[in-house]
Enzyme design. Structure first.
Site, mmCIF file in Angstrom:
data_model
loop_
_atom_site.group_PDB
_atom_site.id
_atom_site.type_symbol
_atom_site.label_atom_id
_atom_site.label_comp_id
_atom_site.label_asym_id
_atom_site.label_seq_id
_atom_site.Cartn_x
_atom_site.Cartn_y
_atom_site.Cartn_z
ATOM 1 N N ILE A 15 -55.952 -55.580 -45.316
ATOM 2 C CA ILE A 15 -56.566 -56.419 -46.351
ATOM 3 C C ILE A 15 -56.030 -56.019 -47.727
ATOM 4 O O ILE A 15 -55.716 -56.876 -48.561
ATOM 5 C CB ILE A 15 -58.109 -56.296 -46.295
ATOM 6 C CG1 ILE A 15 -58.630 -56.909 -44.980
ATOM 7 C CG2 ILE A 15 -58.758 -56.963 -47.502
ATOM 8 C CD1 ILE A 15 -60.131 -56.754 -44.758
ATOM 9 N N THR A 94 -62.976 -46.712 -39.426
ATOM 10 C CA THR A 94 -64.061 -46.781 -38.437
ATOM 11 C C THR A 94 -63.914 -45.593 -37.479
ATOM 12 O O THR A 94 -62.786 -45.145 -37.200
ATOM 13 C CB THR A 94 -64.007 -48.077 -37.603
ATOM 14 O OG1 THR A 94 -62.682 -48.248 -37.089
ATOM 15 C CG2 THR A 94 -64.388 -49.294 -38.415
ATOM 16 N N GLN A 149 -74.470 -53.019 -36.639
ATOM 17 C CA GLN A 149 -73.624 -53.341 -35.480
ATOM 18 C C GLN A 149 -73.742 -52.231 -34.437
ATOM 19 O O GLN A 149 -73.644 -51.037 -34.781
ATOM 20 C CB GLN A 149 -72.156 -53.505 -35.920
ATOM 21 C CG GLN A 149 -71.166 -53.758 -34.797
ATOM 22 C CD GLN A 149 -71.460 -55.042 -34.032
ATOM 23 O OE1 GLN A 149 -71.982 -56.015 -34.570
ATOM 24 N NE2 GLN A 149 -71.144 -55.050 -32.748
ATOM 25 N N PHE A 150 -73.956 -52.620 -33.221
ATOM 26 C CA PHE A 150 -73.993 -51.690 -32.072
ATOM 27 C C PHE A 150 -72.754 -50.794 -32.118
ATOM 28 O O PHE A 150 -71.640 -51.290 -32.279
ATOM 29 C CB PHE A 150 -74.005 -52.545 -30.794
ATOM 30 C CG PHE A 150 -74.151 -51.767 -29.521
ATOM 31 C CD1 PHE A 150 -75.401 -51.625 -28.932
ATOM 32 C CD2 PHE A 150 -73.038 -51.220 -28.902
ATOM 33 C CE1 PHE A 150 -75.533 -50.919 -27.737
ATOM 34 C CE2 PHE A 150 -73.166 -50.518 -27.724
ATOM 35 C CZ PHE A 150 -74.416 -50.366 -27.137
ATOM 36 N N GLY A 151 -72.959 -49.503 -32.003
ATOM 37 C CA GLY A 151 -71.818 -48.577 -31.977
ATOM 38 C C GLY A 151 -71.261 -48.246 -33.346
ATOM 39 O O GLY A 151 -70.216 -47.605 -33.453
ATOM 40 N N TYR A 155 -70.752 -46.592 -39.804
ATOM 41 C CA TYR A 155 -70.064 -47.612 -40.614
ATOM 42 C C TYR A 155 -71.081 -48.570 -41.249
ATOM 43 O O TYR A 155 -70.976 -48.909 -42.428
ATOM 44 C CB TYR A 155 -69.100 -48.366 -39.697
ATOM 45 C CG TYR A 155 -68.186 -49.364 -40.365
ATOM 46 C CD1 TYR A 155 -67.024 -48.957 -41.020
ATOM 47 C CD2 TYR A 155 -68.455 -50.732 -40.312
ATOM 48 C CE1 TYR A 155 -66.169 -49.879 -41.606
ATOM 49 C CE2 TYR A 155 -67.600 -51.661 -40.891
ATOM 50 C CZ TYR A 155 -66.461 -51.230 -41.534
ATOM 51 O OH TYR A 155 -65.613 -52.153 -42.108
#
Ligand code: NDP
Length: 248
Positions: A15, A94, A149-151, A155
């Site tokens: 990005i 991440t 967010q799962f996992g 983050y």
């Protein structure tokens, strides 16, 4: 455009590259920072490509997890290029794992690189912006800092923290011509997202109303909008760029 100095951390990433190119094409003097500790393996190639494309983008070493490294880098940039009027905090990593498997290192690395980094870098340029009566700061958050967010407890926590940081310092800059905003991308087709296993990625794309991953240039155009001199009435805001994922 004004030739103002714009610093993009993580500016050689997926990005960040598009943000850097976009700002350079709009006449900013763009400086990209890159972490020496990560050895920036493709940096020479990155520099060659930008040159080939006609961009004059400078690159400085700066480990965003290290306060002293950020201080030294920003001082050097201000000395060699000029006062920093635009800052895009884009560096991020991440280290995904469910909480039951997440190590202390996973947690600390992600908090340091995605949240403490914003303090480490912004702190070096904020006072100068206030003194000069002009500044534009954009912090890159994430859809997962908005909804979890799962996992990604690490983050999601770091990216949610970016919203608090943004809204707080927006209040500190608001009377001094300094705007501070965040952009929360959804799933964008960069290396970071390509690390997601194919099956999981298919499920993610199925949940995006637009029906595809976003492109880095679609984030870059929002950044260019927010850092424009004419955007002085937008501060403390977050812009979601996620292909309609919040339409439910
Ligand atoms: P990339 O991995 O392509 O880019 C991340 C950049 O951060 C790299 O240039 C990397 O540098 C840099 N970086 C990592 N650690 C450090 C450090 N300690 N010091 C300095 N720089 C560092 O990721 P993206 O371009 O996909 O992501 C950019 C930002 O957008 C991140 O903040 C990410 O969390 C966020 N985002 C991305 C989404 C996506 O779908 N891709 C979705 C939502 C948010 P190096 O190459 O040297 O390691």
């Amino acid at each position: 455009m004004s030739g103002r100095v714009a610093v993009v951390t993580g500016g050689a990433g997926g990005i960040g590259t598009e943000i850097s190119k976009r700002l350079a094409s709009e006449g900013y003097r763009v400086v990209v920072t890159c972490a020496p500790v990560f050895e920036c393996p493709n940096l020479d190639e990155w520099k060659r490509l930008r040159k080939e494309e006609g961009f004059d983008i400078r690159v400085y070493d700066c480990d965003v997890t290290d306060f002293t490294s950020c201080k030294n880098a920003m001082e050097l940039i201000e000395k060699e290029v000029g006062p920093v009027d635009v800052l895009v905090n884009c560096a991020g990593i991440t280290r995904d794992a469910q909480l039951k498997n997440m190590t202390e290192q996973n947690w600390n690395d992600v908090i340091d690189t995605n949240l403490t980094s914003a303090f480490n870098v912004t702190k070096q340029v904020f006072v100068g912006m206030l003194d000069r009566g002009y500044g534009r700061i954009v912090n890159i958050s994430s859809i997962n800092g908005r909804k979890g967010q799962f996992g990604q407890a690490n983050y999601s926590a770091a990216k949610a923290g970016i919203h608090g940081f943004t809204m707080a310092i927006a209040q500190e800059g608001v009377r001094k011509g300094v705007t501070v905003n965040s952009v929360s991308p959804g799933y964008i087709g960069t290396e970071m997202v390509k690390k997601i296993p194919e099956e999981a990625l298919k499920k993610i794309v199925a949940q995006i109303p637009v029906g595809r991953l976003g492109r880095p240039d679609e984030i870059a155009r929002v950044i260019a909008f927010l850092v424009h001199e004419d955007a002085g009435f937008i501060t403390g805001a977050n812009i979601d760029v996620n292909g309609g994922q919040f339409i439910h």
